[in-house]
Design a protein around this motif. Structure first.
Motif, mmCIF file in Angstrom:
data_model
loop_
_atom_site.group_PDB
_atom_site.id
_atom_site.type_symbol
_atom_site.label_atom_id
_atom_site.label_comp_id
_atom_site.label_asym_id
_atom_site.label_seq_id
_atom_site.Cartn_x
_atom_site.Cartn_y
_atom_site.Cartn_z
ATOM 1 N N ALA A 139 0.832 -1.113 0.026
ATOM 2 C CA ALA A 139 0.081 -0.010 -0.028
ATOM 3 C C ALA A 139 0.680 1.355 0.063
ATOM 4 N N GLU A 140 1.986 1.132 0.682
ATOM 5 C CA GLU A 140 2.880 2.313 0.581
ATOM 6 C C GLU A 140 3.991 2.417 -0.426
ATOM 7 N N ASP A 141 4.155 1.166 -1.226
ATOM 8 C CA ASP A 141 5.286 0.859 -2.011
ATOM 9 C C ASP A 141 6.435 0.913 -1.223
ATOM 10 N N LEU A 142 6.653 0.333 -0.134
ATOM 11 C CA LEU A 142 7.518 0.323 0.896
ATOM 12 C C LEU A 142 8.188 -0.721 1.201
ATOM 13 N N THR A 143 9.692 -0.933 1.121
ATOM 14 C CA THR A 143 10.267 -2.317 1.649
ATOM 15 C C THR A 143 11.246 -1.925 2.919
ATOM 16 N N THR A 144 11.161 -2.320 4.026
ATOM 17 C CA THR A 144 11.955 -2.048 5.095
ATOM 18 C C THR A 144 12.617 -2.980 5.757
ATOM 19 N N ILE A 145 14.103 -2.914 5.757
ATOM 20 C CA ILE A 145 14.921 -3.977 6.494
ATOM 21 C C ILE A 145 15.724 -3.376 7.537
ATOM 22 N N LEU A 146 15.577 -4.190 8.714
ATOM 23 C CA LEU A 146 16.529 -3.885 9.806
ATOM 24 C C LEU A 146 17.485 -4.920 10.201
ATOM 25 N N MET A 147 18.597 -4.597 10.359
ATOM 26 C CA MET A 147 19.622 -5.713 10.574
ATOM 27 C C MET A 147 20.682 -5.429 11.791
ATOM 28 N N ILE A 148 20.187 -5.974 12.769
ATOM 29 C CA ILE A 148 21.176 -5.899 13.993
ATOM 30 C C ILE A 148 21.409 -7.359 14.396
ATOM 31 N N GLN A 149 22.339 -7.548 15.636
ATOM 32 C CA GLN A 149 22.417 -8.646 16.004
ATOM 33 C C GLN A 149 22.573 -8.671 17.601
ATOM 34 N N ARG A 150 21.438 -8.804 18.067
ATOM 35 C CA ARG A 150 21.283 -9.129 19.501
ATOM 36 C C ARG A 150 20.272 -10.127 19.998
ATOM 37 N N ALA A 151 20.685 -11.172 20.523
ATOM 38 C CA ALA A 151 19.923 -12.284 20.784
ATOM 39 C C ALA A 151 18.578 -11.894 21.573
ATOM 40 N N HIS A 152 17.318 -12.549 21.217
ATOM 41 C CA HIS A 152 16.168 -12.318 21.950
ATOM 42 C C HIS A 152 15.748 -10.785 21.661
ATOM 43 N N ALA A 153 16.168 -10.249 20.440
ATOM 44 C CA ALA A 153 15.409 -8.870 20.082
ATOM 45 C C ALA A 153 14.620 -8.890 19.014
ATOM 46 N N GLY A 154 14.134 -10.169 18.668
ATOM 47 C CA GLY A 154 13.144 -10.165 17.241
ATOM 48 C C GLY A 154 12.026 -10.040 17.713
ATOM 49 N N ASP A 155 11.186 -10.054 18.923
ATOM 50 C CA ASP A 155 9.986 -9.772 19.375
ATOM 51 C C ASP A 155 9.683 -8.275 18.970
ATOM 52 N N GLN A 156 8.746 -8.188 17.846
ATOM 53 C CA GLN A 156 8.279 -6.716 17.398
ATOM 54 C C GLN A 156 7.488 -6.241 18.335
ATOM 55 N N GLN A 157 7.151 -6.684 19.510
ATOM 56 C CA GLN A 157 6.306 -5.865 20.733
ATOM 57 C C GLN A 157 7.598 -5.330 21.621
ATOM 58 N N LEU A 158 8.737 -5.587 21.547
ATOM 59 C CA LEU A 158 9.619 -4.765 22.299
ATOM 60 C C LEU A 158 9.678 -3.390 22.169
ATOM 61 N N PRO A 159 10.010 -2.540 23.151
ATOM 62 C CA PRO A 159 10.131 -1.213 22.992
ATOM 63 C C PRO A 159 10.929 -0.622 21.689
ATOM 64 N N HIS A 160 12.179 -1.407 21.434
ATOM 65 C CA HIS A 160 12.988 -1.017 20.362
ATOM 66 C C HIS A 160 12.654 -1.206 18.872
ATOM 67 N N ALA A 161 11.733 -2.322 19.045
ATOM 68 C CA ALA A 161 11.089 -2.515 17.678
ATOM 69 C C ALA A 161 9.834 -1.519 17.367
ATOM 70 N N ARG A 162 9.148 -1.220 18.475
ATOM 71 C CA ARG A 162 8.133 -0.361 18.208
ATOM 72 C C ARG A 162 8.632 0.978 17.997
ATOM 73 N N ASP A 163 9.880 1.405 18.321
ATOM 74 C CA ASP A 163 10.374 2.526 18.164
ATOM 75 C C ASP A 163 10.933 2.668 16.532
ATOM 76 N N PHE A 164 11.497 1.582 16.466
ATOM 77 C CA PHE A 164 11.867 1.551 14.945
ATOM 78 C C PHE A 164 10.614 1.847 13.758
ATOM 79 N N TRP A 165 9.625 1.113 14.064
ATOM 80 C CA TRP A 165 8.569 1.206 13.017
ATOM 81 C C TRP A 165 7.786 2.462 13.183
ATOM 82 N N THR A 166 7.731 3.066 14.090
ATOM 83 C CA THR A 166 7.372 4.459 14.319
ATOM 84 C C THR A 166 8.340 5.437 13.607
#
Length: 385
Positions: free
Chosen positions: A351-378
């Motif tokens: 809908a936005e013609d948008l592809t977004t990719i984030l690459m970090i390497q921190r174990a257990h950081a994949g949950d998209q409900q974590l604060p850092h993930a919410r901040d990223f998508w915002t």
């Protein structure tokens, strides 16, 4: 001022977010790629490691990272190339290629003893592997509390034939097609591809997806000459501890090529893969539509997931999530993609013609409900012009 469909002024918020992560010691480095309206925008901060090898090497789109579960979609795409050439059919049972999974028994109670079972109502289908409804998968439970969870963990990742033998000795948790259960289906998918093609899963993936697209940095291990581009993965303890370094388990070919979490890649390669799903350069429009459409029924969602509400705003296509309801400043309805254990994330938003990719390497950081993930998508979505 806008650039490539983004507000140049508001993009600074994304840049500042990544820099804060690095300055706070959350990760040594991060790369974000935003592709919109034919323009690719890259934000990168920090280095490949906190100290030692890579500590002076800047993160970039050529940095090799462990995708974790974000690699699941490419396994499904590989299966779809076999469906398209007539090698496989979606609604065929897996019995011929995976006889270890034929004639299944199913637990009478998913949390009960392993010897209390009933016959499966039907065979497992290839479609069940792609939608994660084969009847067995990850159980979020404390060790010693759910017998099937302990037994599944004990299967491990030996060489593929032994993996299927061990898995086939276990009962299913649910009837085939009854519930969405995470992870296990992706590893079974890799064995299916290997047996259907007569080559290793890695070789099949390379021949059918990576080489046609020029994805030279994607696979199941990193060659010695490229190890200086492999970012170090960390796990938070009292300070940032190394979970896997450049000389760790991805520095050599694994015994088991895991479709569920064993792929390494770069932001550049993954953008190529994501773009191929929109340009139909490897798969047809029909296959991509199947992959990126919610394939789950309300009952499959209610019986599966990681607890109540987990699938309230997402569904599952083939090997990836599909956004079914917008609940935050983030991907629109119809967006598809997935994330990984080490904090990697990818979504394509048609809908936005948008592809977004984030690459970090921190174990257990994949949950998209974590604060850092919410901040990223915002930060990503507020930057759209």
């Amino acid at each position: 001022m806008t650039s490539g469909g983004f507000s140049a002024r508001r993009l600074t918020r994304l840049r500042n977010l990544l820099e804060r992560w690095v300055e706070a010691g959350f990760v040594p480095g991060a790369v974000a790629v935003l592709a919109r309206h034919g323009t690719v925008h890259v934000e990168a901060s920090g280095t490949l490691a906190f100290a030692g090898p890579g500590s002076s090497t800047a993160m970039g789109t050529g940095t090799i990272v462990r995708l974790g579960s974000m690699g699941k979609p490419i396994a499904a795409a590989c299966v779809m190339t076999l469906v398209e050439d007539g090698t496989l059919r979606l609604d065929d049972p897996v019995d011929d290629l995976l006889p270890e999974l034929a004639d299944r028994r199913v637990l009478a109670d998913p949390g009960g003893p392993l010897d209390d079972t009933v016959p499966a109502h039907r065979p497992i289908l290839i479609r069940d592997l792609l939608t994660y409804t084969l009847g067995i998968g990850m159980v979020p439970a404390e060790p010693g509390t759910v017998p099937i969870a302990d037994a599944l963990y004990a299967v491990g990742q030996p060489e593929p034939d032994e993996y299927l033998r061990r898995l086939g000795a276990l009962p299913l948790m649910r009837q085939p097609g009854e519930a969405w259960l995470y992870d296990t289906a992706a590893d079974v998918t890799g064995v299916l591809v290997a047996r259907a093609t007569g080559m290793s899963f890695g070789d099949a993936l390379r021949a059918r997806i990576c080489e046609p697209l020029g994805m030279s940095d994607t696979g199941f291990s990193v060659a010695g000459a490229d190890l200086d581009r492999l970012a170090t993965a960390y796990v938070p303890v009292s300070g940032p501890g190394v979970e896997d370094g450049p000389d760790g388990r991805f520095s050599r070919p694994p015994a088991f090529e895991s479709g569920g979490g064993g792929v390494v890649s770069t932001a550049a390669d993954w953008l190529t893969f994501a773009s191929s799903l929109r340009s139909y350069s490897v798969l047809s429009r029909a296959s991509v539509t199947l992959m990126t459409s919610d394939q789950l029924t309300p009952l499959q969602k209610a019986n599966g997931g990681f607890g109540p509400g987990y699938l309230a705003a997402i569904g599952w296509g083939f090997g990836l999530a599909v956004r079914t309801r917008r609940t935050d400043l983030g991907p629109s309805v119809g967006s598809y993609g997935w994330h990984g254990f080490y904090g990697t994330a990818w979504y394509t938003d048609p809908a936005e013609d948008l592809t977004t990719i984030l690459m970090i390497q921190r174990a257990h950081a994949g949950d998209q409900q974590l604060p850092h993930a919410r901040d990223f998508w915002t930060a990503v979505y507020q930057a759209i012009a």
